[in-house]
Write an enzyme that holds these catalytic residues in place. Structure first.
Site, PDB file in Angstrom:
ATOM      1  N   ASP A   1     -13.643   2.900  -0.051  1.00 40.39           N
ATOM      2  CA  ASP A   1     -13.205   1.585  -0.495  1.00 40.39           C
ATOM      3  C   ASP A   1     -14.246   1.047  -1.486  1.00 40.39           C
ATOM      4  O   ASP A   1     -15.324   1.632  -1.677  1.00 40.39           O
ATOM      5  CB  ASP A   1     -13.028   0.646   0.698  1.00 40.39           C
TER       6      ASP A   1
ATOM      7  N   GLU B   1      -7.625 -10.351   1.870  1.00 41.52           N
ATOM      8  CA  GLU B   1      -8.756  -9.813   2.628  1.00 41.52           C
ATOM      9  C   GLU B   1      -9.466 -10.922   3.410  1.00 41.52           C
ATOM     10  O   GLU B   1      -8.852 -11.875   3.867  1.00 41.52           O
ATOM     11  CB  GLU B   1      -9.679  -9.025   1.704  1.00 41.52           C
TER      12      GLU B   1
END
Length: 1011
Positions: free
Chosen positions: A621, A814
Site C-alpha cells: 500500500d 480511509e
C-alpha cells in the site's frame, strides 16, 4: 528603509500588463517592474474560477496554513504572506488569475522575482508559472527552484529562461510546449516535504526587459524514437519562440549520432550535419533528421543512439533525443511461447539493477523527470487518489500513460510499465466516468450478477484510458461501523463478501487470465490482506485516526473464519495481485504480538502464497513499508523478505531502488527472492499483453460514461436500496402524488458518490456527470406528479401528499472518516430538523445516503418509511426507480444497523445481539407475502431441506426468501424487532449464503415464533 511600491489590483493588472513594456524605469531601458502580488489584501484567498491564492496537498495534512501578516520588516508595504507547513507528501499554494478575464502578457519582461524570508534549511523550494490554455488549471506548467540556504529577506530573481517544461501534471500532449509568456495565468510554490517549517514571502513582480536572443528555443517531437532494426528513425526538430514571434536571427542546429549502446557503422549509418532556420522563420517550423539503422542476423536487446544537438542562436532542448533500435529475436519477445518460458528467459538476462526497478512503483506526480523511467528501470507507475492529467479526460489519460510507456522503450529489454489506479467504484478518478455504488451498496444488493457487471463496466472504462491494473476489489470484512473505510466492504459477513467476488471475473475475465489481454479487462487486486476490517477502536497510531490502520486482535480460528476466508476465494478466482493492509495483526497465542501486515512473512509467504497457492504478485500500500519499525533499509528487507514483490514507494523511488540493491548485495535479501518477485510481476505483464501492445487501446473510449454503462450503474443503485421500514405502504410513491423533498443529500452528487470520487476524499457538490436523487425523482414523477424541493425544509409544508427527506453523510475516505476523528454516526442538526419538520407535517420517507448506518434513535417512530440508500453513485435514477415502483425494493442489510454507538461493534453471530435492524433485514415491494403463517413456514422448511440436499441453489434461495417475508411481516406488525427476533433472523441470512437452506428456514421459524 522599507521599500514601497504601488499596489495594483488584479483587475488593474490585467489592463496594465500589455502596456508595461512602454513604461520605462527612470535612468534605464528596462520597463518598470510590474507587481503581481503585494499581499496587502488586494488578492483574496479564493479558489478557481475566482482569482485568488489557494492551497493544495497530497492529503488533508499537507496543504500549508496561510495568512496575511503585518510585519515591521516587510520588504514592500505593511503585510507579507506567511505560512506554516508539515508536508509528508506534497503541498504548496497557487495564485491563479480569474478564469473569466483575459490571461496576462508577461512577454515584455526578463523574469519574475519576489522576496523570500530565508530559514537556512537547505531545502529546495519549487516555483512554477502557468502558460497558455483556457485557464490557470488547464495551462502548461513551467518550473524551476531555488534553495533556502540563507536567513532573512532576500530577493529571488528568476529569468524566464530558467524555467523548464514540467513532465507531469500537464495538459496532455501540451498546448504548444513553448513558454509563450503572452497568456500567463499565475504562479505556484511547492514547499519542502519532510520538514516542519514556516515561510514568509512578499513583493512578487515582473522585472527587466525580455531578451529577444534568449526567446528562441529548439524542441524535438519526442525524447525517445523507437524503430525496428533496419528501418530509419525520423527525429523532428522545431524552432519555437516566446510570444510565437518569428525568429529575428538565424538558428543553427548541428547534429551527430554518437555514444549510446549501438555501434556506429554496424547498427546504424553514421549521421552528422546541420540544419538552419533563417531569420524570419515562423515559430513552430520543423525540420526532420533521419537516422538509418542497419539490419543484422543476431538477436539483441534494445540499443540506443543519442542524437547530440548543438544549437546556436537559441536554447537547446532540455534532453538529448534518443533513437532506440528495438530489441529483437530474443525468446521472451515471442508471443507464441508459453508465458512461463518467456518470463524465465527475460529474468535470466536482467541485471540486479533492472530487477530492482521492476519491483519499484512510483506515483506519476513524483517523477523528477520522465527520463527517470528508463534511468531507474521503473516497473510501475500509479495515480493516487486525485492524481489526474489536465484536462481530466479519457484522451488525456491515454496520452499521458502512452508518454510514460514510450520512456520504458528506452530500456535494454523494453519492459513495459504496468500502470495502476484505485478504480474502486467505477473509474472514479476520471471526470465523466460511470460511478457505481460503493461496495457496501453492492453487498446490499445480494446480487453476484450485478457485482460482476459493475466490475466489467469498470474494467472497460479503465482499460480504455490505457490503464491495465486496478487496485480493487476490497475484500475487507467490516466489523465496526466506526471505521472510515466501512463502505469499501461488501459487508460484515465473510460469506457475503465471498459471494460478491464475482466482481473479480468482471474485472479480469476468465480465471486462468486468458482474457487479461483484451481491451476491456484489467488486472484486479484483492485488498487489504488481511484483517483490515477487524481493527479495534482506539488502536490506530496513524495521526488522528482512531480505528483505520489499527490492530486486529483475533484468535487463529477467528482469523481463518472471518478475515481470511474471502482471500481463498479470490485466489481460486485467479486474482492477479494482492495488497497487504496498513493494519497490524495480533494473533492470540502466537507469541508475536501486534505485527504490521507488511512485515508478516508467516501470512504473506506462508498463508497467501504457500498454503493458498497465490501465484500473482503482492503490491504494498501507499508508503506502507515506512510504518514498519526500524530504519529504511530494515523496512525494505523486512517487507521484501515477508513476500512483497512490488513496493508502492510512491515518492522515494530512487532511494528504494538503491536500498534494495544494497540489501541484495549485502546478502540480506536473496537473489532468489528477487527473481521470484520479478517473475511474478513479469508474468502478469505478459498475460496483460503489454509486451505486444504497451500503448492504450482507446477503441472503447466512446463507451466511457455511456448510456449502456450507466444503465448497469442505475440497476446496481436500485438493487442497493434497503427498505428498513414501510408503515402504511408509503412506498412506492405514486406519480399522481404531490411530493415534498428536503434534506442535504437530495440534490448533491458529491455526497451521493462519496469518497474516492474524482479526488481521494471526494467532495460535496457537482464534480462529475450524473443524476442526483432529486433529478431522478423529478423524471420519475413525470408530468402527472409534482415534486417540490426545499433543502432545509424552510418552504411551506402544507398541501403535500408525502414527504421524502434525503439525509446522511458528506464524503470522506480511509481514516479521515473514522468516528472520533471529527466524525460520528449522528445526523447533522440540519438533517434532524428537516426530518422532524417534514415528518411532523405529513407522511414521510427518509432516505439515508451514507457509507455506514446512521443512528436514528427515537425518530424511528415518527418516520413512516426508512431507506438505507448507501452511496449509490452517479445514477440517482436508480434510487428513483424503486421509490416510484418501477423496480421493487429487494436490498438487504449488508451490516447490522445499531440502536446506539454503545452497541458497536455489533455483528451477525454475536452472543448478545439486539440491533435496531438485523443483518439481512430488507422489506420488499411489489411482492406478495405468502399466506399461511406457521404452516407455510413448515412446508418451506421441508422443501428447503430437499433443495439443500440436491444442491438446488436457485430453488433454495427462493424458499428462504419467502420465509424471510413472513418473518418481516410479522415483526413489522408486532412489537418490533426484539433481540429474540434479530439473532436468528441474521443467522438465517448467513446460513443462506453458505448454502444451508434448511437450517436457514429453521432459524427464520425461530424468529417468526419470537415476533
Amino acid at each position: 528603509m522599507r521599500r514601497t511600491a504601488l499596489l495594483v489590483s488584479a483587475a488593474m493588472l490585467t489592463g496594465l500588463l500589455p502596456l508595461a513594456g512602454a513604461a520605462a524605469a527612470v535612468g534605464a531601458d528596462d520597463p518598470a517592474p510590474v507587481p503581481v502580488d503585494q499581499f496587502e489584501g488586494e488578492v483574496p484567498f479564493a479558489s478557481p474560477p475566482a482569482e485568488g491564492i489557494f492551497t493544495w496537498g497530497g492529503d488533508t495534512d499537507d496543504p500549508p496554513q496561510l495568512a496575511l501578516t503585518a510585519r515591521a520588516d516587510a520588504p514592500e508595504g505593511d503585510k507579507v504572506l506567511t505560512g506554516t507547513y508539515d508536508i509528508s507528501g506534497y503541498g504548496g499554494f497557487t495564485h491563479d488569475f480569474a478564469f473569466d478575464r483575459p490571461a496576462h502578457d508577461w512577454s515584455a519582461h526578463q523574469g519574475i522575482r519576489f522576496w523570500w524570508d530565508g530559514r537556512g534549511n537547505g531545502k529546495k523550494v519549487a516555483f512554477e508559472i502557468k502558460d497558455g490554455g483556457a485557464n490557470g488549471e488547464a495551462s502548461e506548467l513551467w518550473t524551476t527552484s531555488f534553495t533556502d540556504d540563507f536567513t532573512g529577506w532576500k530577493q529571488i530573481e528568476i529569468p524566464f529562461t530558467d524555467f523548464t517544461y514540467r513532465t507531469d501534471y500537464q495538459p496532455v500532449g501540451g498546448i504548444d510546449q513553448v513558454l509563450g509568456l503572452t497568456g500567463m495565468w499565475g504562479y505556484a510554490v511547492t514547499l519542502p516535504a519532510g520538514v516542519k517549517g514556516q515561510f514568509a514571502m512578499d513583493g512578487v513582480e515582473l522585472y527587466g526587459r525580455g531578451d529577444q536572443s534568449l526567446r528562441a528555443s529548439v524542441v524535438t517531437d519526442s525524447a525517445v524514437h523507437p524503430v525496428k532494426e533496419g528501418r530509419t528513425a525520423d527525429v523532428r526538430v522545431s524552432v519555437a519562440t516566446t510570444g510565437s514571434a518569428p525568429i529575428d536571427e538565424p538558428v543553427t542546429v548541428a547534429y551527430e549520432a554518437t555514444g549510446g549502446t549501438a555501434e556506429s557503422g554496424k547498427d546504424y549509418t553514421p549521421v552528422k550535419g546541420s540544419v538552419t532556420f533563417p531569420a524570419g522563420t515562423a515559430s513552430g517550423t520543423s525540420r526532420t533528421i533521419q537516422v538509418p539503422t542497419l539490419k543484422d542476423r543476431s538477436a539483441e536487446p534494445a540499443e540506443t543512439i543519442p542524437l547530440k544537438l548543438t544549437v546556436t542562436g537559441a536554447k537547446a532542448p532540455a534532453e538529448t533525443p534518443q533513437v532506440v533500435i528495438d530489441a529483437h529475436g530474443l525468446p521472451y519477445l515471442d508471443p507464441k511461447l508459453p508465458v512461463k518460458k518467456r518470463v524465465a528467459d527475460l529474468v535470466s538476462r536482467m541485471s540486479l539493477e533492472e530487477k530492482a526497478g521492476q519491483m519499484t512503483q512510483a506515483e506519476r506526480g513524483a517523477l523528477t523527470a520522465q527520463g527517470d523511467i528508463a534511468a531507474y528501470d521503473l516497473g510501475s507507475l500509479l495515480s493516487g487518489g486525485g492524481s489526474t492529467p489536465t484536462p481530466n479526460t479519457p484522451e488525456a489519460w491515454a496520452k499521458m500513460i502512452d508518454a510514460f510507456q514510450l520512456r520504458a522503450q528506452a530500456t535494454r529489454f523494453q519492459i513495459p510499465l504496468i500502470y495502476g489506479v484505485d478504480a474502486v467504484h467505477g473509474h472514479n478518478n476520471l471526470t465523466g466516468a460511470t460511478i457505481m455504488p460503493h461496495n457496501i451498496g453492492i453487498g446490499a444488493s445480494r446480487d453476484p450478477g450485478i457485482a460482476r457487471r459493475t466490475g466489467a463496466v469498470t474494467a472497460a472504462e479503465v482499460r480504455a484510458t490505457g490503464i491495465p491494473w486496478d487496485f480493487a476489489p476490497c475484500l475487507c470484512v467490516t466489523r465496526d461501523e466506526r471505521w472510515g473505510r466501512s463502505y469499501e466492504s461488501f459487508g460484515e459477513d465473510p460469506a457475503l463478501v465471498k459471494s460478491m467476488e464475482t466482481v473479480i471475473q468482471g474485472l479480469q475475465g476468465a480465471r486462468d487470465g486468458k482474457d487479461l489481454k483484451d481491451d476491456d479487462k484489467v488486472l484486479a487486486t484483492a485488498k487489504h490482506f488481511v484483517g483490515d476490517g477487524g481493527t479495534a477502536y482506539g488502536s490506530s497510531t496513524t495521526g488522528t485516526y482512531t480505528i483505520d490502520q489499527g490492530v486486529t486482535k483475533v484468535t487463529r480460528q477467528e482469523l481463518e473464519a472471518v478475515q481470511l476466508a474471502p482471500y481463498q476465494t479470490a485466489v481460486d478466482r485467479g486474482i492477479g495481485s494482492v495488497m497487504p493492509s496498513y493494519s497490524s495483526l495480533d494473533i492470540l497465542g502466537d507469541g508475536q504480538g501486534a505485527v504490521k501486515m507488511h512485515a508478516r512473512a508467516d501470512m504473506i509467504n506462508g498463508v497467501l502464497k504457500d498454503r493458498m497457492g497465490f501465484d500473482g504478485f503482492v503490491i504494498s500500500d501507499w508508503k506502507a513499508i515506512d510504518q514498519i519499525p526500524g530504519d529504511y533499509a530494515s523496512d525494505v528487507r523486512t517487507s521484501i523478505n515477508a513476500g512483497l514483490d512490488m513496493i508502492m514507494v510512491p515518492y522515494e523511488y530512487k532511494d528504494f531502488r538503491t536500498t534494495l540493491i544494497d540489501e541484495v548485495k549485502a546478502g540480506r535479501v536473496s537473489q532468489k527472492r528477487v527473481d521470484d518477485a520479478v517473475s511474478r510481476i513479469l508474468t502478469q505483464k505478459f498475460k496483460l499483453g503489454l509486451f505486444e501492445k504497451p500503448y492504450a487501446d482507446t477503441s472503447g473510449a466512446s463507451r466511457i460514461g455511456s448510456s449502456a454503462h450507466r444503465a448497469v450503474a442505475r440497476e446496481a443503485a436500485a438493487e442497493s436500496q434497503v427498505l428498513l421500514k414501510n408503515a402504511g405502504g408509503v412506498l412506492p410513491l405514486k406519480k399522481s402524488q404531490k411530493v415534498y423533498v428536503a434534506g442535504s443529500n437530495a440534490d448533491d452528487l458529491g455526497n451521493q458518490t462519496g469518497g474516492w470520487t474524482i479526488t481521494w476524499q471526494g467532495s460535496s457538490g457537482k464534480h462529475t456527470d450524473g443524476t442526483t436523487i432529486l433529478d431522478g425523482m423529478r423524471k420519475a414523477a413525470g408530468s402527472g406528479g409534482a415534486v417540490t424541493y426545499s433543502k432545509d425544509a424552510s418552504a411551506p409544508t402544507s398541501g403535500y401528499d408525502v414527504g421524502v427527506v434525503v439525509v446522511g453523510e458528506t464524503p470522506y475516505a480511509e481514516g479521515v472518516g473514522d468516528v472520533g476523528n471529527g466524525n460520528d454516526l449522528e445526523l447533522t442538526a440540519a438533517d434532524k430538523a428537516a426530518v422532524d419538520k417534514v415528518c411532523g407535517a405529513m407522511k414521510c420517507a427518509v432516505l439515508i445516503v451514507s457509507g455506514r448506518p446512521q443512528l436514528i434513535g427515537d425518530r424511528l417512530g415518527d418516520i413512516d418509511a426508512l431507506v438505507a440508500s448507501w452511496l449509490p453513485g452517479t445514477e440517482g435514477d436508480g434510487v428513483a426507480d424503486v421509490l416510484y415502483g418501477k423496480r421493487a425494493f429487494t436490498g438487504q442489510l449488508p451490516v447490522t444497523w445499531p440502536k446506539s454507538e454503545a452497541q458497536l461493534p455489533i455483528n451477525v453471530g454475536d452472543t448478545t445481539y439486539d440491533p435496531q435492524f438485523p443483518y439481512g433485514w430488507g422489506l420488499t415491494t411489489l411482492t406478495k407475502v405468502p399466506a399461511g403463517g406457521a404452516a407455510t413456514l413448515k412446508a418451506l422448511a421441508v422443501a428447503a431441506a430437499v433443495a439443500e440436499r440436491t444442491g438446488s441453489g436457485k430453488a433454495g434461495r427462493a424458499l428462504v426468501g419467502k420465509a424471510r417475508l413472513l418473518v418481516q411481516q410479522k415483526a413489522g406488525s408486532g412489537p418490533g424487532i426484539t433481540a429474540a427476533v434479530a439473532g436468528p433472523f441474521a443467522d438465517a441470512d448467513h446460513l443462506l449464503l453458505t448454502g444451508k437452506y434448511g437450517a436457514a428456514v429453521a432459524k427464520l421459524t425461530e424468529a417468526y415464533r419470537a415476533a
